[in-house]
Every structure is written in structure tokens, then in C-alpha cells.
Motif scaffolding. Structure first.
Motif, PDB file in Angstrom:
ATOM      1  N   ALA A  84      44.906  44.309  37.295  1.00 54.60           N
ATOM      2  CA  ALA A  84      45.744  43.601  38.578  1.00 54.60           C
ATOM      3  C   ALA A  84      45.107  42.325  38.936  1.00 54.60           C
ATOM      4  O   ALA A  84      45.875  41.350  38.898  1.00 54.60           O
ATOM      5  CB  ALA A  84      45.620  44.388  39.499  1.00 54.60           C
ATOM      6  N   VAL A  85      43.831  42.278  38.911  1.00 53.86           N
ATOM      7  CA  VAL A  85      43.173  40.960  39.334  1.00 53.86           C
ATOM      8  C   VAL A  85      43.320  39.948  38.292  1.00 53.86           C
ATOM      9  O   VAL A  85      43.988  38.801  38.591  1.00 53.86           O
ATOM     10  CB  VAL A  85      41.705  41.094  39.533  1.00 53.86           C
ATOM     11  CG1 VAL A  85      40.944  40.047  40.134  1.00 53.86           C
ATOM     12  CG2 VAL A  85      41.116  42.424  40.544  1.00 53.86           C
ATOM     13  N   ALA A  86      43.212  40.298  36.920  1.00 55.75           N
ATOM     14  CA  ALA A  86      43.588  39.396  35.770  1.00 55.75           C
ATOM     15  C   ALA A  86      44.810  38.889  35.938  1.00 55.75           C
ATOM     16  O   ALA A  86      44.967  37.647  35.745  1.00 55.75           O
ATOM     17  CB  ALA A  86      43.084  40.190  34.720  1.00 55.75           C
ATOM     18  N   ALA A  87      45.828  39.826  36.094  1.00 53.26           N
ATOM     19  CA  ALA A  87      47.187  39.290  35.969  1.00 53.26           C
ATOM     20  C   ALA A  87      47.449  38.375  37.330  1.00 53.26           C
ATOM     21  O   ALA A  87      48.000  37.333  37.132  1.00 53.26           O
ATOM     22  CB  ALA A  87      47.990  40.643  36.333  1.00 53.26           C
ATOM     23  N   VAL A  88      47.010  38.702  38.422  1.00 50.81           N
ATOM     24  CA  VAL A  88      47.202  37.694  39.517  1.00 50.81           C
ATOM     25  C   VAL A  88      46.603  36.272  39.403  1.00 50.81           C
ATOM     26  O   VAL A  88      47.199  35.421  39.442  1.00 50.81           O
ATOM     27  CB  VAL A  88      46.450  38.515  40.916  1.00 50.81           C
ATOM     28  CG1 VAL A  88      46.186  37.355  41.911  1.00 50.81           C
ATOM     29  CG2 VAL A  88      47.152  39.557  41.308  1.00 50.81           C
ATOM     30  N   GLU A  89      45.313  36.422  38.710  1.00 55.30           N
ATOM     31  CA  GLU A  89      44.732  34.796  38.497  1.00 55.30           C
ATOM     32  C   GLU A  89      45.605  34.143  37.307  1.00 55.30           C
ATOM     33  O   GLU A  89      45.817  33.022  37.760  1.00 55.30           O
ATOM     34  CB  GLU A  89      43.400  35.252  38.113  1.00 55.30           C
ATOM     35  CG  GLU A  89      42.446  35.549  39.239  1.00 55.30           C
ATOM     36  CD  GLU A  89      40.970  35.370  38.949  1.00 55.30           C
ATOM     37  OE1 GLU A  89      40.652  34.958  37.838  1.00 55.30           O
ATOM     38  OE2 GLU A  89      40.107  35.623  39.693  1.00 55.30           O
ATOM     39  N   TRP A 216      43.938  38.772  28.430  1.00 51.67           N
ATOM     40  CA  TRP A 216      42.890  39.419  27.603  1.00 51.67           C
ATOM     41  C   TRP A 216      41.612  39.044  27.996  1.00 51.67           C
ATOM     42  O   TRP A 216      40.640  39.538  28.170  1.00 51.67           O
ATOM     43  CB  TRP A 216      43.458  39.475  26.205  1.00 51.67           C
ATOM     44  CG  TRP A 216      42.386  40.329  25.319  1.00 51.67           C
ATOM     45  CD1 TRP A 216      41.574  41.167  25.843  1.00 51.67           C
ATOM     46  CD2 TRP A 216      43.076  40.805  23.913  1.00 51.67           C
ATOM     47  NE1 TRP A 216      40.996  41.981  24.738  1.00 51.67           N
ATOM     48  CE2 TRP A 216      41.863  41.932  23.627  1.00 51.67           C
ATOM     49  CE3 TRP A 216      43.763  40.554  23.104  1.00 51.67           C
ATOM     50  CZ2 TRP A 216      41.843  42.490  22.550  1.00 51.67           C
ATOM     51  CZ3 TRP A 216      43.888  41.003  21.791  1.00 51.67           C
ATOM     52  CH2 TRP A 216      42.929  41.903  21.478  1.00 51.67           C
ATOM     53  N   HIS A 217      41.585  37.760  27.903  1.00 47.58           N
ATOM     54  CA  HIS A 217      40.132  37.273  28.185  1.00 47.58           C
ATOM     55  C   HIS A 217      39.746  37.509  29.540  1.00 47.58           C
ATOM     56  O   HIS A 217      38.637  37.781  29.840  1.00 47.58           O
ATOM     57  CB  HIS A 217      40.195  35.503  28.042  1.00 47.58           C
ATOM     58  CG  HIS A 217      39.980  35.248  26.659  1.00 47.58           C
ATOM     59  ND1 HIS A 217      38.934  34.917  25.936  1.00 47.58           N
ATOM     60  CD2 HIS A 217      41.018  34.451  25.669  1.00 47.58           C
ATOM     61  CE1 HIS A 217      39.027  34.691  24.841  1.00 47.58           C
ATOM     62  NE2 HIS A 217      40.223  34.368  24.455  1.00 47.58           N
ATOM     63  N   ARG A 218      40.704  37.268  30.391  1.00 46.21           N
ATOM     64  CA  ARG A 218      40.396  37.649  31.902  1.00 46.21           C
ATOM     65  C   ARG A 218      40.242  38.941  32.350  1.00 46.21           C
ATOM     66  O   ARG A 218      39.069  39.500  32.787  1.00 46.21           O
ATOM     67  CB  ARG A 218      41.521  37.115  32.800  1.00 46.21           C
ATOM     68  CG  ARG A 218      41.274  37.439  34.271  1.00 46.21           C
ATOM     69  CD  ARG A 218      40.152  36.427  34.822  1.00 46.21           C
ATOM     70  NE  ARG A 218      39.670  36.789  36.095  1.00 46.21           N
ATOM     71  CZ  ARG A 218      38.930  37.584  36.654  1.00 46.21           C
ATOM     72  NH1 ARG A 218      38.391  38.534  35.324  1.00 46.21           N
ATOM     73  NH2 ARG A 218      38.762  38.074  37.833  1.00 46.21           N
ATOM     74  N   ILE A 219      40.669  40.060  31.518  1.00 42.57           N
ATOM     75  CA  ILE A 219      40.242  41.400  31.482  1.00 42.57           C
ATOM     76  C   ILE A 219      38.913  41.671  30.845  1.00 42.57           C
ATOM     77  O   ILE A 219      38.325  42.192  31.612  1.00 42.57           O
ATOM     78  CB  ILE A 219      41.546  42.473  31.048  1.00 42.57           C
ATOM     79  CG1 ILE A 219      42.799  42.024  31.427  1.00 42.57           C
ATOM     80  CG2 ILE A 219      40.992  43.667  30.663  1.00 42.57           C
ATOM     81  CD1 ILE A 219      43.851  42.999  31.007  1.00 42.57           C
ATOM     82  N   ARG A 220      38.683  41.046  29.955  1.00 43.66           N
ATOM     83  CA  ARG A 220      37.528  41.093  29.306  1.00 43.66           C
ATOM     84  C   ARG A 220      36.217  40.783  30.334  1.00 43.66           C
ATOM     85  O   ARG A 220      35.323  41.207  30.453  1.00 43.66           O
ATOM     86  CB  ARG A 220      37.264  40.388  28.045  1.00 43.66           C
ATOM     87  CG  ARG A 220      36.586  41.072  26.935  1.00 43.66           C
ATOM     88  CD  ARG A 220      36.616  40.414  25.617  1.00 43.66           C
ATOM     89  NE  ARG A 220      35.270  40.445  25.151  1.00 43.66           N
ATOM     90  CZ  ARG A 220      34.347  39.367  24.989  1.00 43.66           C
ATOM     91  NH1 ARG A 220      35.010  38.038  25.603  1.00 43.66           N
ATOM     92  NH2 ARG A 220      33.274  39.467  24.644  1.00 43.66           N
TER      93      ARG A 220
END
Lengths: 238, 224
Positions: A84-89, A216-220
Motif C-alpha cells: 500500500a505504501v509503495a502504491a501510494v508513493e 516493484w522497486h519501491r516494494i523491494r
């Protein structure tokens, strides 16, 4: 643990990096050279391809964040929070691109950088809601509570976004609706030729792939951040 | 069910009693409201012509700002002496606490409005006391408190709570503020109800959705 496998950058992610670079380069070529110049608006209309694509990715990212938040509340698992945080950013960045490019287009076409049109206001409110989301998360130290509050706020925010749109739409909109039926009061409307449609669809695909790569990068990064916190906790005990 | 409502009213009575003994919050909110109106007067140069158009906007902005004082206080007061923990130990559905607090906050903001509206009416010579306008005020205040109380419960548990509440509240509040200003302006301009209903419907929808979300989420916010 699952975290171990994330230490090294996955091969498929590297491949996706290159693939999105190629796609976006091709989309840039299509938008700037291949697509015909629109007869009334001129070259500035070319920004539309990236404007619409960025808006699309931003919206999908926010919806994905809301869905992930809902799942988190039902079944609290850290992976949904990280997602969720990754998607928001990612959504914030793409929506900003969407608003900025729209503004550049509006200057010659509507003769103003900005107008209080429902779509514009809704996009801005959405941006503010998710900025507030990030601020809320910053203010809470306990990770479990941070995730829970974040998820609740994301859902509250996404409930208010459509209401914002409706509350302002009571007055007519001047934003053109190029895909689907346009409103008679829209300014800057145009009919797309088949090459324009192709360029637009290609940009959509390119931006979606790019968005997925960035996500994907942000999730990682999120998982690596978790890992660092875990290690620090082990090493110093707080 | 009886138990639920008696819990709700106990919370409401407690909040009102605490406020009645000190009257700190209401005084602050009231003085703040009058100050905001004063500032708007000079910021907007409220002359006779402009006044008719912006009255509703000025009033709603005033209530929205003054309301954050009350919302911050309503949860902070429970955190101060860990009285929230006591409340949570009570064997009642926790959403009763949420609805009790929401009602108390609605009462506070209505009291502020009860004093601010006549002052505004006298200062600017506009007639605000029409039934339609008062209905919009009541509905809008309820919707405001419903979302505000929920977010205040969240902000109260954050490090920077006083800073956080307005930032969390206002983006989510925009639809109801826009609709309330539109509806109030329409009523003050004497428009027919056909033009006012769409805005009124948004306020009502918001005033129903947010309490439902509050009912669902309040427990998740206050647990542990």
C-alpha cells in the motif's frame, strides 16, 4: 525468511528496467513524431498522450493502495502494508505528472494554468489525501499501529474522493472527455485519428509497465527498510 | 440495545459535564470564531455587495477552523490521564464511545454556531435565521463531527497530534464543505429547492457514510 531472497536484485526486475526504458522511449517517439499534429491545438496536444497515461497509472495505483489497505484490515499481513505504501508513493508521483502536464496543456488551450474544474480539484484532493497519509504514517512509531491507521485513512480518503468529484460536478465541467462521450461544454475536445489512438494505447501500456517497475522497486525498498529495522532492533535492542 | 444507548448518552453527558464545569473549550472556540470572522472582514474587504456572496463561505471556513480546536481537545482530554483506557475497559460496544463523542462534538460546534451566527448577522446585517439555513448548519455540523471525531482518535495516538489533525481532516472534509457552502449560499440567495437538493444530498450521503465507517473502524483505532 522471505527477506533473504530480496537481498539481491531479482533478474526479472533488471529485465523489466530495460524493457520499460525501451517502451517509454518508443512511446516518446510515437507521441512526438509519429502521431499527427492536431489541427486546432497544434503541437501542445502531444502532451495529452503522457498526460492521460500518467493519470491512468496514478489512479490505478491509488485504487490498488485502497484495495491493499482493505485486505490489510481484514487480514493483517505486513506485505499488504508494504504494498500500500509503495502504491501510494507511486500514485503520488504519477498524479503529479498528470496535473503538471495538464497544466502545461491548459495554459494555451484554456488560457490559464489552472481552473477549479471538478476533475482538477478531485485530482488535487486525491494528491492531498495521500500526502496526509504519508504524514500520518510518519507520526506513528509502532509499526503495527502505523500500518493499521494508514489502511484506515487510505479507505476514508478513497471514500471521500468520489464525493469530492460529485460535490463539484454539480457545476458543469470544461475538461474534455476524449475517451467515451464528451460533454457539450468541454473546451479543447478533439476527435482522434487511428494513429493517435495507437499512440495513446501504446503510451498507456508503456506507462503501465514503467509504473509496475517503479512499484516493484519501491516494494523491494520497503522490505529492505523493514530488514534494516529488524537488524537494528537485534543489534541495539530498540 | 438499551445498554448501547445508555452508554452513548453516558459518554455524551460526561463530555458535556466536563465542558460545562470548565467552559475552557467553548470559550476558546468562540473567541477564535469571532477572530476568524474579523480577519476575513479585513482580508476580503467584506462590503455590502460581496457579503451576500461570501457569507456562507466565510461562516463555514470559520466553523471548520474553530471545530478543529474542539476535535483535538475531545480526544486529547482522554489521553491525558489515561482515561481512554478506563473507557475502553467498560463492557460496552466501543462504537458507542465513538457515537457519544461525535454527538458531544456536534453539540459543541452547534453551541459555537449558536453564538457566532447572531454576531455575524448583526455585524453584516444579513438574515441567517431561515429554517433551510439552520438545517444545512445542523446536517453539516454532524457530518463534520462524524469524520472529525474518527480522525481525532487517530491523531491523538500520533507523535505530532495537534499538527496532524487539520492535515488529516481537511482533504477528507472538502466534499462536505463544498456542498455545505453551495447549499447555504443557495438558501441565502433564495434559490428554489431544486438547485439546493443536489448539494444537500451530498451532505446527507457524507453524514451517513462517515458514521458507518466510524462504526466499523473506531474499534480498530482505539484498541491496544
Amino acid at each position: 525468511m522471505a527477506l533473504k531472497s530480496l537481498d539481491r536484485k531479482p533478474r526479472s526486475l533488471s529485465a523489466l528496467d530495460i524493457f520499460s526504458f525501451l517502451l517509454v522511449s518508443a512511446a516518446t517517439y510515437l507521441a512526438l513524431v509519429y502521431a499527427p499534429t492536431e489541427s486546432v491545438m497544434g503541437p501542445v496536444q502531444r502532451i495529452f498522450y503522457f498526460h492521460a497515461s500518467a493519470g491512468w497509472v496514478g489512479m490505478v495505483a491509488f485504487i490498488a493502495a485502497a484495495v491493499a489497505s482493505l485486505i490489510y484490515l481484514i487480514r493483517p499481513n505486513k506485505k499488504w502494508d508494504v504494498f500500500a505504501v509503495a502504491a501510494v508513493e507511486v500514485g503520488l508521483v504519477y498524479s503529479f505528472i498528470n496535473i503538471a502536464t495538464g497544466s502545461i496543456w491548459a495554459r494555451p488551450i484554456w488560457n490559464t494554468w489552472w481552473t477549479w474544474d471538478p476533475r482538477l480539484v478531485t485530482a488535487t484532493v486525491m494528491e492531498l489525501v495521500y500526502f496526509a497519509y504519508l504524514l500520518l504514517r510518519q507520526g506513528i512509531e509502532d509499526p503495527e499501529r502505523r500500518a493499521r491507521f494508514g489502511a484506515i485513512y487510505a479507505l476514508l480518503g478513497s471514500a471521500s474522493v468520489p464525493l469530492t468529484y460529485m460535490s463539484i460536478r454539480i457545476w458543469r465541467t470544461i475538461h474534455p472527455v476524449v475517451i467515451g462521450s464528451g460533454s457539450p461544454s468541454a473546451q479543447g475536445d478533439f476527435d482522434m485519428t487511428s494513429t493517435m489512438v495507437f499512440t495513446l494505447l501504446f503510451s498507456f501500456v508503456a506507462f503501465t509497465v514503467l509504473g509496475t517497475t517503479v512499484l516493484w522497486h519501491r516494494i523491494r525498498l520497503g522490505w529492505l527498510g523493514e530488514r534494516v529495522e529488524e537488524l537494528r532492533y537485534k543489534a541495539i535492542g530498540f | 440495545m438499551v445498554n448501547y444507548f445508555s452508554a452513548l448518552f453516558s459518554i455524551l453527558r460526561k463530555d458535556l459535564a466536563v465542558e460545562w464545569r470548565s467552559r475552557q473549550l467553548l470559550t476558546a472556540m468562540l473567541v477564535f470564531s469571532v477572530l476568524i470572522i474579523l480577519i476575513f472582514n479585513f482580508a476580503l474587504e467584506l462590503d455590502a455587495r460581496l457579503r451576500a456572496e461570501v457569507s456562507a463561505g466565510v461562516l463555514w471556513a470559520t466553523f471548520a477552523f474553530a471545530g478543529t480546536l474542539g476535535l483535538n481537545r475531545s480526544m486529547a482530554i482522554e489521553k491525558e490521564h489515561s482515561s481512554l483506557d478506563g473507557l475502553l475497559l467498560a463492557p460496552v460496544d466501543r462504537s458507542a464511545i465513538y457515537f457519544g463523542k461525535t454527538t458531544a462534538n456536534t453539540v459543541f460546534i452547534l453551541v459555537v454556531e449558536l453564538f457566532t451566527l447572531p454576531i455575524y448577522a448583526v455585524l453584516y446585517n444579513v438574515n441567517l435565521f431561515t429554517p433551510g439555513f439552520l438545517i444545512v448548519i445542523i446536517l453539516g455540523s454532524w457530518a463534520y463531527s462524524a469524520i472529525g471525531t474518527l480522525l481525532a482518535a487517530m491523531a491523538a495516538q500520533a507523535r505530532n497530534r495537534e499538527l496532524l489533525l487539520p492535515v488529516l481532516l481537511f482533504p477528507v472534509l472538502i466534499p462536505v464543505l463544498v456542498a455545505a457552502v453551495r447549499a447555504s449560499t443557495g438558501i441565502l440567495d433564495g434559490l428554489e429547492m431544486v438547485y439546493i437538493w443536489p448539494s444537500l444530498n451530498i451532505i446527507i450521503a457524507y453524514g451517513l457514510i462517515m458514521p458507518v465507517l466510524g462504526y466499523m473502524f473506531f474499534d480498530l483505532i482505539v484498541k491496544d
